[in-house]
Design a protein around this motif. Sequence first.
Motif, PDB file in Angstrom:
ATOM      1  N   ARG A 280       1.055  -1.104  -0.007  1.00 47.15           N
ATOM      2  CA  ARG A 280      -0.002   0.022   0.035  1.00 47.15           C
ATOM      3  C   ARG A 280       0.816   1.259  -0.039  1.00 47.15           C
ATOM      4  NH1 ARG A 280      -2.492  -0.551   6.156  1.00 47.15           N
ATOM      5  NH2 ARG A 280      -0.513   0.156   7.297  1.00 47.15           N
ATOM      6  N   GLN A 281       0.247   2.448  -0.266  1.00 44.17           N
ATOM      7  CA  GLN A 281       1.151   3.753  -0.397  1.00 44.17           C
ATOM      8  C   GLN A 281       1.664   3.925   0.876  1.00 44.17           C
ATOM      9  OE1 GLN A 281      -1.601   6.876  -1.997  1.00 44.17           O
ATOM     10  NE2 GLN A 281       0.258   8.155  -2.260  1.00 44.17           N
TER      11      GLN A 281
ATOM     12  N   ARG B  57      -4.228  -5.204   0.056  1.00 41.69           N
ATOM     13  CA  ARG B  57      -5.203  -6.154   0.298  1.00 41.69           C
ATOM     14  C   ARG B  57      -4.534  -7.487   0.726  1.00 41.69           C
ATOM     15  NH1 ARG B  57     -10.200  -5.698  -4.157  1.00 41.69           N
ATOM     16  NH2 ARG B  57     -10.372  -3.460  -4.034  1.00 41.69           N
ATOM     17  N   LEU B  58      -5.131  -8.012   1.805  1.00 44.97           N
ATOM     18  CA  LEU B  58      -5.020  -9.426   2.375  1.00 44.97           C
ATOM     19  C   LEU B  58      -5.243 -10.445   1.644  1.00 44.97           C
ATOM     20  CD1 LEU B  58      -4.660  -9.213   6.285  1.00 44.97           C
ATOM     21  CD2 LEU B  58      -2.703  -8.724   4.567  1.00 44.97           C
ATOM     22  N   LEU B  59      -4.713 -11.668   1.150  1.00 46.40           N
ATOM     23  CA  LEU B  59      -5.236 -12.601   0.515  1.00 46.40           C
ATOM     24  C   LEU B  59      -5.734 -13.842   1.418  1.00 46.40           C
ATOM     25  CD1 LEU B  59      -2.223 -13.480  -1.873  1.00 46.40           C
ATOM     26  CD2 LEU B  59      -4.331 -12.128  -2.309  1.00 46.40           C
ATOM     27  N   ASP B  60      -6.949 -14.328   0.905  1.00 43.67           N
ATOM     28  CA  ASP B  60      -7.434 -15.109   2.108  1.00 43.67           C
ATOM     29  C   ASP B  60      -7.122 -16.537   1.762  1.00 43.67           C
ATOM     30  OD1 ASP B  60      -8.790 -16.272  -0.295  1.00 43.67           O
ATOM     31  OD2 ASP B  60     -10.565 -15.074   0.053  1.00 43.67           O
ATOM     32  N   GLU B  61      -7.361 -17.693   2.739  1.00 46.01           N
ATOM     33  CA  GLU B  61      -6.780 -18.791   2.456  1.00 46.01           C
ATOM     34  C   GLU B  61      -6.921 -19.364   1.094  1.00 46.01           C
ATOM     35  OE1 GLU B  61      -4.851 -20.642   4.476  1.00 46.01           O
ATOM     36  OE2 GLU B  61      -4.582 -18.890   6.151  1.00 46.01           O
TER      37      GLU B  61
ATOM     38  N   GLU C 207      -3.116  -7.725  10.420  1.00 44.64           N
ATOM     39  CA  GLU C 207      -4.268  -7.282   9.777  1.00 44.64           C
ATOM     40  C   GLU C 207      -3.890  -6.710   8.451  1.00 44.64           C
ATOM     41  OE1 GLU C 207      -6.401  -4.871  12.254  1.00 44.64           O
ATOM     42  OE2 GLU C 207      -7.204  -6.478  13.607  1.00 44.64           O
ATOM     43  N   SER C 208      -2.494  -6.569   8.326  1.00 46.93           N
ATOM     44  CA  SER C 208      -2.213  -5.712   7.058  1.00 46.93           C
ATOM     45  C   SER C 208      -0.876  -6.203   6.496  1.00 46.93           C
ATOM     46  CB  SER C 208      -1.848  -4.480   7.387  1.00 46.93           C
ATOM     47  OG  SER C 208      -1.168  -4.172   8.267  1.00 46.93           O
ATOM     48  N   TRP C 209      -0.246  -7.418   7.166  1.00 46.38           N
ATOM     49  CA  TRP C 209       1.061  -7.790   6.440  1.00 46.38           C
ATOM     50  C   TRP C 209       0.757  -9.288   5.722  1.00 46.38           C
ATOM     51  CZ3 TRP C 209       5.812  -5.324   6.995  1.00 46.38           C
ATOM     52  CH2 TRP C 209       5.568  -4.365   7.620  1.00 46.38           C
TER      53      TRP C 209
END
Length: 454
Positions: free
Chosen positions: A370-371, A392-396, A445-447
């Motif tokens: 992200r910026q 955006r985080l990827l889901d499983e 929550e963001s990594w």
Amino acid sequence: MKIVKKNFLLTTSLIFIVVTVLLASLYFMMPFYYEQVKTAEARNEFEEILSQVEGKSTEDMLELLGDYSQKSNRLWFTLMDTNKKVFYPTVAEIDASDESLQLTISPNFTASIYKNKYLSETIKNKAGQTLLLQGEYSLQPISDASRILLKLYPMVLFFALTLGGLGAYLYSRTSSKRIKEISRSTRRMTSLEPQVICPVKGRDEIADLAQDINHLYENLLTSIEALRLENEKVAESEREKAEFLRMTSHELKTPITSMMGMIDGMIYGVGEFKDHDTYLHRCRTILEEQAELVQSILAISKLEMKLDEDEEDLSLKSLLKDNLSSYKILAEVKKYQFEVELEELEIKANKTYLLKAIKNLLDNAFHYTRQAGKIRLSLGKGQLVIENQAERLLDEQQIQQIFQPFYRPDYSRNRKDGGTGLGLFIVQQILEKHHFNYRFEAVDESWMRFTIFF
């Protein structure tokens, strides 16, 4: 001929030969042995009498020799002087001896069948006179014993062969029993039945043979299983190649069709396609994207070679330090916080391909951060970790699909910086060929974090 019959005939033949040789040896060697024994006995007895009469008076010598003659007739002694004058036996003793012989010797035997031998020694009597002591003994014939032995030979041979044959039969059956069990087990092994083993009994060569067959069969089953897994792996690889070619064709077909439509529109001057400058630039952009895609496909094809041949010992810290300058500049341009922590780590790998995998991971981190976000690269404790604050985080489900060729999350399909969808697929191929474990996961929550274990 079966082994039981062979062993029986061989053992019986050996017994027959041994018994025959033994009896023949007895027949021919018995007279010689008998003569040697009797001669030794006579010599011992003569020496004993000689020691008793040595240095005695002549009268005492005669008395001792007379006493011996009354007790034993194995030796007949004669005592004389140097002039052949006989002191013993006297005439009376000779007459008595003749009468005794007439009573004891069977008239059926002739004198010719006896073999007489002599022992003689000079002695001195008490007065210093030199005398000659002579002992005569007779070797009785043993021809009767040899003839009896010859008559008994068939009976002895029959009993020996009977008992030996019975023992040989039992031995043949017993010795071949284990071989038959091994044969039955090996016949079952020809059908590759699992859990089949040859019984190992005893500690001899047959037991070693059974043990060797068991090891061989175990190795055979292991090799067959390895071949089966390898065949499955090859089949899966072929399936993946076919699927990759199908997806590659699809990825190339859409932009090529789009570009051909724009070119046809420009050729025939249809509508907005009359603006050649705009659509020529678009066609060039499409060609550049397809060239990048082709380069990625070529990179994948090169991975088919065996990387083991080009592996070398290298310092991963030095390798990363020499190739991070461009990413540090890119971080400054895009206002990213790029943190690097490197510890010394020696590994064995293909330098070119491992560096490409790490660069692909860093490229993804820079593309999807992200910026003004953070990107971390750390090396230590036998692992390499690349983290970034993702848009955006990827889901499983997305993480499981992210390594598939040409896969891109829906939100990234129309990004301005595009992407071929082959980056992580190439990373996966390189790491698996090096047998390095890896993990891709979302943390906090963001990594997003990618870890390579060496």
